[in-house]
Design a protein around this motif. Structure first.
Motif, PDB file in Angstrom:
ATOM      1  N   ASN A   1       9.610 -39.817  61.444  1.00  0.00           N
ATOM      2  CA  ASN A   1       8.981 -39.553  60.182  1.00  0.00           C
ATOM      3  C   ASN A   1       8.165 -40.065  59.955  1.00  0.00           C
ATOM      4  N   ALA A   2       6.669 -38.970  60.292  1.00  0.00           N
ATOM      5  CA  ALA A   2       5.249 -39.711  60.052  1.00  0.00           C
ATOM      6  C   ALA A   2       4.567 -38.779  59.266  1.00  0.00           C
ATOM      7  N   PHE A   3       3.103 -39.346  58.908  1.00  0.00           N
ATOM      8  CA  PHE A   3       2.606 -38.420  57.836  1.00  0.00           C
ATOM      9  C   PHE A   3       0.982 -38.308  58.723  1.00  0.00           C
ATOM     10  N   ALA A   4       0.285 -37.393  58.590  1.00  0.00           N
ATOM     11  CA  ALA A   4      -0.814 -37.632  59.269  1.00  0.00           C
ATOM     12  C   ALA A   4      -2.036 -37.077  57.197  1.00  0.00           C
ATOM     13  N   ILE A   5      -2.576 -38.177  57.131  1.00  0.00           N
ATOM     14  CA  ILE A   5      -3.116 -38.469  55.793  1.00  0.00           C
ATOM     15  C   ILE A   5      -4.700 -37.569  56.225  1.00  0.00           C
ATOM     16  N   TYR A   6      -5.100 -36.692  55.509  1.00  0.00           N
ATOM     17  CA  TYR A   6      -6.542 -36.186  55.857  1.00  0.00           C
ATOM     18  C   TYR A   6      -7.703 -36.884  54.315  1.00  0.00           C
ATOM     19  N   THR A   7      -8.105 -38.112  54.999  1.00  0.00           N
ATOM     20  CA  THR A   7      -9.082 -38.992  54.238  1.00  0.00           C
ATOM     21  C   THR A   7     -10.211 -38.227  53.580  1.00  0.00           C
ATOM     22  N   GLY A   8     -11.052 -36.929  54.699  1.00  0.00           N
ATOM     23  CA  GLY A   8     -11.999 -36.615  54.417  1.00  0.00           C
ATOM     24  C   GLY A   8     -12.603 -36.153  52.433  1.00  0.00           C
ATOM     25  N   GLU A   9     -11.741 -35.893  52.126  1.00  0.00           N
ATOM     26  CA  GLU A   9     -11.692 -35.807  50.827  1.00  0.00           C
ATOM     27  C   GLU A   9     -10.953 -36.707  49.605  1.00  0.00           C
ATOM     28  N   SER A  10     -11.080 -36.908  48.969  1.00  0.00           N
ATOM     29  CA  SER A  10      -9.908 -37.825  47.432  1.00  0.00           C
ATOM     30  C   SER A  10      -9.877 -36.967  46.421  1.00  0.00           C
TER      31      SER A  10
ATOM     32  N   GLN B   1       4.434 -26.233  65.405  1.00  0.00           N
ATOM     33  CA  GLN B   1       2.610 -26.376  65.721  1.00  0.00           C
ATOM     34  C   GLN B   1       2.433 -25.766  64.532  1.00  0.00           C
ATOM     35  N   ILE B   2       1.107 -27.334  63.865  1.00  0.00           N
ATOM     36  CA  ILE B   2       0.914 -26.494  63.222  1.00  0.00           C
ATOM     37  C   ILE B   2      -0.735 -26.092  63.195  1.00  0.00           C
ATOM     38  N   ILE B   3      -0.927 -24.462  63.017  1.00  0.00           N
ATOM     39  CA  ILE B   3      -2.266 -23.779  62.808  1.00  0.00           C
ATOM     40  C   ILE B   3      -3.683 -24.397  62.285  1.00  0.00           C
ATOM     41  N   SER B   4      -3.329 -24.654  60.859  1.00  0.00           N
ATOM     42  CA  SER B   4      -4.546 -24.105  60.208  1.00  0.00           C
ATOM     43  C   SER B   4      -4.074 -25.133  58.871  1.00  0.00           C
ATOM     44  N   TYR B   5      -4.918 -26.028  58.265  1.00  0.00           N
ATOM     45  CA  TYR B   5      -4.559 -27.261  57.507  1.00  0.00           C
ATOM     46  C   TYR B   5      -5.539 -27.379  56.250  1.00  0.00           C
ATOM     47  N   GLY B   6      -5.345 -27.091  55.027  1.00  0.00           N
ATOM     48  CA  GLY B   6      -6.483 -26.815  54.095  1.00  0.00           C
ATOM     49  C   GLY B   6      -5.830 -27.453  52.483  1.00  0.00           C
ATOM     50  N   SER B   7      -7.006 -27.822  51.919  1.00  0.00           N
ATOM     51  CA  SER B   7      -6.987 -28.515  51.059  1.00  0.00           C
ATOM     52  C   SER B   7      -8.147 -28.893  50.189  1.00  0.00           C
ATOM     53  N   HIS B   8      -7.885 -28.513  49.218  1.00  0.00           N
ATOM     54  CA  HIS B   8      -9.076 -27.731  48.010  1.00  0.00           C
ATOM     55  C   HIS B   8      -8.827 -27.895  46.214  1.00  0.00           C
ATOM     56  N   TYR B   9      -9.190 -28.026  46.004  1.00  0.00           N
ATOM     57  CA  TYR B   9      -9.327 -27.988  44.239  1.00  0.00           C
ATOM     58  C   TYR B   9      -9.216 -26.312  44.223  1.00  0.00           C
ATOM     59  N   VAL B  10      -8.361 -25.563  42.838  1.00  0.00           N
ATOM     60  CA  VAL B  10      -9.084 -24.507  42.412  1.00  0.00           C
ATOM     61  C   VAL B  10      -8.272 -24.512  40.996  1.00  0.00           C
ATOM     62  N   SER B  11      -8.960 -23.621  40.334  1.00  0.00           N
ATOM     63  CA  SER B  11      -9.235 -23.077  39.393  1.00  0.00           C
ATOM     64  C   SER B  11      -8.630 -21.705  38.840  1.00  0.00           C
ATOM     65  N   ILE B  12      -7.494 -22.185  38.406  1.00  0.00           N
ATOM     66  CA  ILE B  12      -6.711 -20.910  37.994  1.00  0.00           C
ATOM     67  C   ILE B  12      -7.006 -20.400  37.021  1.00  0.00           C
TER      68      ILE B  12
ATOM     69  N   ILE C   1      -6.203 -39.941  45.664  1.00  0.00           N
ATOM     70  CA  ILE C   1      -5.145 -39.723  45.963  1.00  0.00           C
ATOM     71  C   ILE C   1      -5.566 -38.524  47.133  1.00  0.00           C
ATOM     72  N   PHE C   2      -5.093 -38.753  47.798  1.00  0.00           N
ATOM     73  CA  PHE C   2      -4.745 -38.197  49.130  1.00  0.00           C
ATOM     74  C   PHE C   2      -4.304 -36.867  49.400  1.00  0.00           C
ATOM     75  N   GLY C   3      -3.973 -35.559  50.614  1.00  0.00           N
ATOM     76  CA  GLY C   3      -3.022 -34.515  50.947  1.00  0.00           C
ATOM     77  C   GLY C   3      -2.878 -34.834  51.434  1.00  0.00           C
ATOM     78  N   ALA C   4      -1.820 -34.694  52.815  1.00  0.00           N
ATOM     79  CA  ALA C   4      -1.044 -34.823  53.961  1.00  0.00           C
ATOM     80  C   ALA C   4       0.377 -34.466  54.612  1.00  0.00           C
TER      81      ALA C   4
END
Length: 271
Positions: free
Chosen positions: A68-77, A232-243, A215-218
């Motif tokens: 049980n582990a997390f990989a946290i993307y810290t490139g953008e809060s 396998q994780i082929i790609s990861y994305g984390s971003h704002y979106v205005s609906i 707050i970070f996506g993980a």
């Protein structure tokens, strides 16, 4: 906007691949990635394990280990003051057992408040096994579990590789810590079809998350990989979106009609 319309519109936008405001990460050498733990790379933090997320930069993916582990993307809060937040992973795996004896969750997403174990309350969501034959499930937010047939993921028996599956998590800030909203969408990118989606209203994230912009996506690897191999994780994305606000179903219906005529042209990844 009505939550169902918002979810439907988001599904359309993301299926058409036009929502991203940031380039997805594909874990390739061209992006500066190298073989080894994802925690050894800039903008990533490996929590509760350094061997569970292993980058294969030549082939462009991350191999999941066990535990049980997390990989946290810290490139953008994350700052939820004005926009919704989308985090997603594209993954593929192979099935080794048609039936398992216990339900599991093996690949999930979360939002964490910092680099410690600070997951927002009841906000982990992802994909797991059910005890049905070739059975899978969405599980998340502490109280939702939806069955997904293996065939919807490209799985019909032992030894099958899944299609490329997108697990997507949209989180929207509420006026108080007790009324945030989370939407989930699981999409088969090979068949361009949504296999599971839904909304969790009145999500309680706790007072710290309500006030904290850091707050970070993980990505989260579950404890049990029963009946699953070569995840396998082929790609990861984390971003704002205005609906945007939509006042009729016309625009949504027209957008969905486009999806049926499109091909994402993503072949099954060989393992």
């Amino acid at each position: 906007m009505h939550l169902r319309l918002k979810l439907l519109l988001l599904t359309t936008i993301l299926a058409l691949n036009i929502a991203a405001s940031a380039t997805p990460i594909h874990f390739t050498e061209a992006e500066g990635y190298r073989n080894g733990s994802i925690g050894d790379h800039r903008d990533w933090w490996a929590l509760h394990g350094t061997t569970e997320f292993q980058v294969d930069a030549k082939n462009g993916h991350v191999n999941f280990g066990s535990g049980n582990a997390f990989a946290i993307y810290t490139g953008e809060s994350v700052n939820f003051d004005s926009n919704d937040r989308v985090t997603y992973i594209d993954l593929q795996f192979s099935q080794t057992e048609e039936r398992v004896t216990r339900q599991t969750i093996f690949a999930a997403l979360a939002y964490l408040r910092d680099h410690s174990y600070g997951s927002i309350d009841t906000a982990v969501m992802g994909l797991g096994r059910s005890t049905r034959r070739n059975g899978y499930r969405f599980v998340g937010f502490g109280d939702i579990s939806d069955h997904i047939a293996g065939a919807d993921l490209g799985i019909t028996g032992d030894g099958d590789n899944s299609d490329i599956i997108r697990v997507l998590y949209l989180l929207s800030k509420g006026d108080t810590a007790e009324n945030w909203t989370a939407n989930y969408i699981i999409t088969n990118l090979n068949t361009n079809s949504v296999v599971a989606s839904g909304t969790r209203e009145m999500l309680n994230v706790g007072p710290k998350a309500q006030a904290d912009s850091s707050i970070f996506g993980a990505m989260n690897l579950g404890k049990q990989l029963n009946g699953i191999d070569d995840l396998q994780i082929i790609s990861y994305g984390s971003h704002y979106v205005s609906i945007p606000e939509v006042r009729s179903l016309t625009a949504i219906t027209l957008a969905f009609s486009l999806i049926t005529t499109m091909s994402l042209r993503r072949g099954r990844k060989q393992t």
